[in-house]
Design an enzyme around this catalytic site. Structure first.
Site, short mmCIF file in Angstrom:
data_model
loop_
_atom_site.label_atom_id
_atom_site.label_comp_id
_atom_site.label_asym_id
_atom_site.label_seq_id
_atom_site.Cartn_x
_atom_site.Cartn_y
_atom_site.Cartn_z
N TYR A 56 9.24 -0.81 -5.45
CA TYR A 56 8.70 -1.33 -4.20
C TYR A 56 8.99 -2.82 -4.04
O TYR A 56 9.49 -3.27 -3.01
CB TYR A 56 7.19 -1.09 -4.09
CG TYR A 56 6.61 -1.92 -2.97
CD1 TYR A 56 6.80 -1.54 -1.65
CD2 TYR A 56 5.97 -3.13 -3.23
CE1 TYR A 56 6.34 -2.34 -0.61
CE2 TYR A 56 5.51 -3.93 -2.19
CZ TYR A 56 5.70 -3.53 -0.89
OH TYR A 56 5.28 -4.32 0.14
N GLU A 69 4.45 -10.74 -2.39
CA GLU A 69 4.45 -9.30 -2.65
C GLU A 69 3.72 -8.98 -3.96
O GLU A 69 3.00 -7.98 -4.06
CB GLU A 69 5.88 -8.76 -2.69
CG GLU A 69 6.55 -8.71 -1.33
CD GLU A 69 5.86 -7.77 -0.35
OE1 GLU A 69 5.14 -6.85 -0.80
OE2 GLU A 69 6.01 -7.96 0.87
N ASP A 91 4.93 0.74 1.15
CA ASP A 91 3.64 0.44 0.52
C ASP A 91 2.59 1.38 1.11
O ASP A 91 2.94 2.34 1.82
CB ASP A 91 3.27 -1.04 0.70
CG ASP A 91 2.91 -1.41 2.13
OD1 ASP A 91 3.05 -0.55 3.05
OD2 ASP A 91 2.46 -2.55 2.35
#
Length: 343
Positions: free
Chosen positions: A124, A41, A142
């Site tokens: 996030y 990520e 996202d």
């Protein structure tokens, strides 16, 4: 079945059949390694899957877990990150790994709130890791997910998109749902020419019904980037070139680089050259775009003799400059200079 459960069920069926095979993923319904989820990520922020894939594989071969990353030399980590950009991500990876080792028994926390306390993990990333690695229900938005949700609901603006995403995020298989939304946005619900006929959610898509798919998500007008100028110095001695370490704080902090003067609104010429030498300006320049400004770099070259003593830095073999781990802007300049000198 209500709309929320129908969207989740339809999307998960599609994901089970069409999911992308990525090196950090587990099979549908299974939990992935939290370290690999977190690392992927972070790497994928502002970077494409095609670029990240091989870099991720080489990274985990070198630092396979949090303990090894926590013990790594930060300079080596920064060199391994070279070319991925946004170098604060790499520094924060090391800081967070050390925090996990020191404060969490070497295991990533499994809740959004605890994950957000680690360096570099914003809303996030914390949500993505909580959902994908630990199966927590978390709303993961996202750029790909934003596009899918904006079109499904004709939602304009990030708060409206997040609120809509909240309504369709399931309690079960939240991680698979998040990855399914990412895959749908990356492969079907694309920014231009979306492949609506292949979309498992097309029947319920408001933008599709109105024929305005490419109008969503609504993007704010981009501000013009300021233009800055600088000079990169190539000081060569006996087949080696001078490299320096950039200051620990600031843009590209701690990275090995070619010497450079100030990056300013006006062209600085030879200001802050590393040594007094017979500098020659090449008739080419290198351009690079950072998040907040555009940069044009003049290129100055000189030969150093055995008595030239820069205040700091190291000489690196020109033939092995690609192994120095230079940030993209400096690697670009090195290629341009070598091409000009050897051409």
């Amino acid at each position: 079945m209500d709309a929320k459960h129908s969207i989740a069920a339809d999307l998960l069926r599609w994901y089970d059949a069409h999911r992308r095979d990525l090196p950090w993923r587990a099979r549908p319904g299974q939990r992935a390694d939290p370290y690999r989820v977190w690392l992927s990520e972070v790497m994928l922020q502002q970077t494409t899957v095609a670029t990240v894939g091989p870099r991720f594989t080489s990274w985990v071969a070198r630092w396979p877990d949090i303990a090894s990353l926590a013990a790594a030399d930060e300079a080596e980590v920064m060199a391994a990150w070279a070319g991925l950009g946004y170098y604060a991500r790499a520094r924060n990876l090391v800081k967070a790994a050390r925090a996990v080792a020191d404060e969490h028994g070497g295991r990533l926390p499994d809740t959004e709130a605890a994950l957000r306390t680690l360096p570099g993990l914003g809303d996030y990333t914390a949500a993505a890791v909580a959902a994908i690695a630990f199966g927590r229900r978390a709303v993961v938005v996202d750029a790909n997910v934003e596009r899918v949700v904006a079109r499904l609901f004709i939602a304009a603006g990030k708060p409206a998109v997040r609120a809509a995403a909240e309504t369709i995020t399931p309690d079960e298989r939240a991680g698979d749902f998040a990855q399914a939304m990412m895959d749908l946005g990356a492969t079907v619900c694309t920014p231009r020419n979306p492949r609506c006929m292949l979309c498992p959610l097309t029947a319920g898509c408001a933008a599709r019904r109105e024929g305005v798919q490419e109008s969503y998500p609504v993007k704010p007008a981009k501000k013009a980037r300021p233009q800055r100028y600088g000079t990169i110095f190539w000081l060569e001695r006996g087949g080696e070139v001078l490299l320096v370490r950039r200051p620990a704080r600031g843009l590209l902090g701690g990275m090995r680089a070619l010497p450079t003067g100030p990056w300013a609104e006006d062209r600085p010429g030879l200001e802050d050259a590393p040594v007094a030498a017979g500098w020659r300006m090449l008739n080419i320049a290198v351009s690079h775009v950072f998040t907040h400004f555009a940069l044009e770099l003049a290129l100055a070259v000189a030969d150093a003799d055995a008595h030239t003593r820069p205040a700091s830095g190291e000489y690196w073999p020109v033939a092995r400059i690609d192994s120095a781990g230079l940030p993209t802007v400096f690697a670009k300049a090195a290629r341009a200079i070598r091409g000009e000198l050897c051409g």
